[in-house]
Design a protein around this motif. Structure first.
Motif, mmCIF file in Angstrom:
data_model
loop_
_atom_site.group_PDB
_atom_site.id
_atom_site.type_symbol
_atom_site.label_atom_id
_atom_site.label_comp_id
_atom_site.label_asym_id
_atom_site.label_seq_id
_atom_site.Cartn_x
_atom_site.Cartn_y
_atom_site.Cartn_z
ATOM 1 N N GLN A 130 0.871 -1.337 0.340
ATOM 2 C CA GLN A 130 -0.085 -0.291 0.192
ATOM 3 C C GLN A 130 0.676 1.174 -0.209
ATOM 4 O O GLN A 130 0.451 2.275 -0.402
ATOM 5 N N LEU A 131 1.647 0.621 0.718
ATOM 6 C CA LEU A 131 2.744 2.472 1.052
ATOM 7 C C LEU A 131 4.097 2.864 -0.834
ATOM 8 O O LEU A 131 3.721 4.125 -1.443
ATOM 9 N N ARG A 132 3.948 1.863 -1.193
ATOM 10 C CA ARG A 132 4.700 1.260 -2.193
ATOM 11 C C ARG A 132 3.569 2.152 -4.118
ATOM 12 O O ARG A 132 3.733 2.745 -4.578
ATOM 13 N N ALA A 133 2.563 1.459 -3.457
ATOM 14 C CA ALA A 133 1.516 1.979 -4.366
ATOM 15 C C ALA A 133 0.998 3.794 -4.363
ATOM 16 O O ALA A 133 0.995 4.733 -5.692
ATOM 17 N N ALA A 134 1.064 4.387 -3.034
ATOM 18 C CA ALA A 134 0.827 5.317 -2.728
ATOM 19 C C ALA A 134 1.860 6.337 -3.478
ATOM 20 O O ALA A 134 1.847 7.231 -3.886
ATOM 21 N N ILE A 135 3.279 5.707 -2.813
ATOM 22 C CA ILE A 135 4.696 6.475 -3.978
ATOM 23 C C ILE A 135 4.767 6.246 -4.914
ATOM 24 O O ILE A 135 4.483 7.263 -5.766
#
Length: 262
Positions: free
Chosen positions: A27-32
């Motif tokens: 989820q953090l990667r997708a947000a980045i």
């Protein structure tokens, strides 16, 4: 589970067989990737993510470790975890060594830096005569002695590659090529002035993880691979006149080629 103020992270999937820390990292990667956390921006704190997902601090730390291993983020002690800035991407185009660039007094690195609007620099320059390694000797036609030119290239102050050019000593000794600054257009322009009109280049390219020395020289973040490129330049007589061994930060380059279909 209270939502973060940004509202950019969702909930965990309790039915998934993917580990919880990897779901959080996803989820953090997708947000980045979507730009919801921009370069240089701080990610939610451990405490915020613990509260948001209802997990332990160790789970959150494992998620951050995944992203650090991918080279996406870096941590600053006492401040938090931040999205890692990336250098401007240079396209290694198939025409980067075209004669028209040399005739304009520009090396390939300057041409490509100009294309992305960046400030090019060269440092760590060493020019010396030395014995050729077996591999370099074979590529240059069994020469025994070479002139080696070592340099590191930077864009806007950030190292993006380092390279060593090896030239047959009988060709380069006592010429401008042996000077720290060979002049406009670089060593290829000087080779042609010496009568070695360039005909073609051959390149071998592979990707790999960097050595500790390469990581230090290029200031690579954890998880960032390198592109290892070896180029041989040939003149119109078929002689190999230079071998260039280059290591590049893989996150700073896109290889761009035009290939004929016939």
């Amino acid at each position: 589970m209270s939502p973060l103020p940004s509202g950019v992270l969702g909930a965990l999937d309790p039915t998934s067989d993917r580990a919880v820390f990897r779901q959080i990292a996803d989820q953090l990667r997708a947000a980045i990737d979507k730009g919801r956390f921009k370069e240089g921006e701080k990610l939610p704190s451990e405490a915020e993510l613990v509260d948001h997902y209802g997990v332990s601090r160790m789970t959150v730390r494992n998620s951050f470790s995944v992203l650090q291993g991918e080279g996406l983020v870096h941590s600053e002690h006492g401040r938090g975890v931040f999205v890692r800035p990336r250098p401007p991407v240079r396209r290694l185009a198939s025409d980067r060594f075209a004669r028209r660039h040399r005739e304009q007094g520009k090396s390939a690195f300057i041409v490509e830096a100009d294309a992305v609007g960046s400030r090019p620099e060269v440092d760590s320059l060493e020019v010396k005569e030395e014995r050729a390694t077996p591999d370099i000797s074979a590529r240059l036609g069994s020469v025994r002695r070479v002139l080696a030119r070592r340099r590191r290239y930077l864009l806007d102050g950030r190292p993006v590659e380092f390279a060593t050019s090896y030239l047959p000593l009988d060709l380069a000794r006592d010429t401008p090529i042996a000077q720290p600054n060979p002049g406009p257009g670089g060593i290829y322009a000087r080779l042609e002035e010496l009568g070695h009109r360039l005909d073609h280049f051959e390149e071998e390219i592979k990707a790999r993880m960097p050595s500790p020395a390469e990581t230090k020289t290029l200031r690579l973040a954890s998880g960032v691979p390198v592109i290892h490129l070896i180029r041989t330049a040939y003149d119109t007589e078929g002689r190999a006149v230079e071998v260039c061994d280059t290591v590049m930060a893989a996150d700073a380059y896109v290889l761009s080629y035009q290939l004929p279909a016939t």
